[in-house]
Design an enzyme around this catalytic site. Sequence first.
Site, short mmCIF file in Angstrom:
data_model
loop_
_atom_site.label_atom_id
_atom_site.label_comp_id
_atom_site.label_asym_id
_atom_site.label_seq_id
_atom_site.Cartn_x
_atom_site.Cartn_y
_atom_site.Cartn_z
N ASP A 20 0.90 -1.20 0.15
CA ASP A 20 -0.07 0.12 -0.07
C ASP A 20 0.81 1.11 -0.03
O ASP A 20 1.68 1.40 0.95
CB ASP A 20 -0.92 0.05 1.22
CG ASP A 20 -2.06 1.14 1.29
OD1 ASP A 20 -2.46 1.36 0.10
OD2 ASP A 20 -2.43 1.37 2.19
N HIS A 21 0.64 1.97 -0.97
CA HIS A 21 1.31 3.55 -1.05
C HIS A 21 2.81 3.33 -0.96
O HIS A 21 3.56 3.84 0.01
CB HIS A 21 0.94 4.56 0.10
CG HIS A 21 -0.48 4.82 0.15
ND1 HIS A 21 -0.77 5.85 -0.57
CD2 HIS A 21 -1.58 4.35 0.82
CE1 HIS A 21 -2.20 5.99 -0.62
NE2 HIS A 21 -2.47 5.45 0.29
N ARG A 80 -8.49 0.55 13.20
CA ARG A 80 -7.97 1.10 14.26
C ARG A 80 -8.83 1.48 15.29
O ARG A 80 -8.51 1.47 16.37
CB ARG A 80 -7.08 2.08 13.72
CG ARG A 80 -6.05 1.86 12.85
CD ARG A 80 -5.25 3.07 12.25
NE ARG A 80 -4.14 2.70 11.08
CZ ARG A 80 -3.30 3.34 11.06
NH1 ARG A 80 -2.82 4.59 11.32
NH2 ARG A 80 -2.44 3.12 9.92
N HIS A 83 -9.40 4.88 -2.29
CA HIS A 83 -8.73 4.80 -1.02
C HIS A 83 -9.37 5.86 -0.07
O HIS A 83 -10.49 6.50 -0.19
CB HIS A 83 -7.42 5.83 -1.20
CG HIS A 83 -6.35 4.78 -1.74
ND1 HIS A 83 -5.18 4.19 -1.29
CD2 HIS A 83 -6.30 4.15 -3.04
CE1 HIS A 83 -4.51 3.57 -1.80
NE2 HIS A 83 -5.13 3.52 -2.91
#
Length: 315
Positions: A81-82, A259, A210
């Site tokens: 990712d990224h 999270r 995203h």
Amino acid sequence: MIVTTKKLFDLAYGKYAIGAYNINNVEQTMGLFRGCVESEAPFIIQISKGARSYTDKFVLESIIRAADVIFPDAIFAVHLDHGDEQACYDCIESGFYSSVMIDASHETFDENIAITKRVVDAAHAKGVVVESELGQLGGVEEHVAVDEADAKLTDPDQAKEFVERTGVDSLACAIGTSHGAFKFSGTQALRFDVLSEIQKHLPGFPLVMHGSSSVPQEEVERINKAGGKLMGAKGVDDRQFKRAAELGVTKINIDTDGRLVWTRVHREYFLEHPENFDLRPPGKVFMAEYAKFIADKNQKLGSAGQIPEIKKFLK
Ligand code: G3H
Ligand code: 13P
Ligand code: ZN
């Protein structure tokens, strides 16, 4: 079973989107696999540069290999990712990743094309597929800081030219979302008009969204009640995922929501058990709660229940 995102996207296009979930540790991995197997959904497990250095990239790879053995029915892609250019080459060379994202969206259009093309050439030579990003999301990423006010939406004409000149396999588009828990100061506004134009310019081509955590308000309230301070946190309305999928979005990235589940579980657990200092009891609650969250999210994405159909095509 690890597959490429290309296979998953071919089957999903226009019908549903595949959840791309970030992991950093064993508890997230176990919850993710459990939730996806229980909901019979394909998924993409994504690892950011920060996640690769949190413990060590080999730790995460080993955890995923172990989960693949523990959950033989899981069908998933492993995705960087990224990534920057170097991280992409590292993952391509590793032979473990089925997909990488090169994020040069902060560069000029031509430089973004040049970097993406180099990564595509290296990746395709090894059978790895590539996602790139055009336009800029608001919020903060590892090496890209963009003020929400300056966020640039993806230009549909440029998107077509970008795909043609790079040979990239999927494109992350900026259509009004941003990373993190504070996405919108007012009402949320996904730009379906822009997405629809991009799809017209790139019919049948897999698009990526995203910054798609929904930041459930119930979760935020529970966190704040248990001592947190997340004032004004707001996310994407996940009832809009299916509309996005119809307009060509085949991958939807979700990290922040996981999270939040972690934060809520641990804040509540230690508030209710101030005498406790063992990491395993809240860890167990987290794995169960995260699995539940993932299974529910897969329903919203439309990916739940797709495994039997996918298995037919993988034979
Ligand atoms: O878009 C970024 C993802 O949420 C990953 O976050 O770079 O803090 O691991 P991270
Ligand atoms: P969220 O911050 O909305 O979860 O977005 C995650 C993401 O886009 C990872 O690449
Ligand atoms: Zn992202």
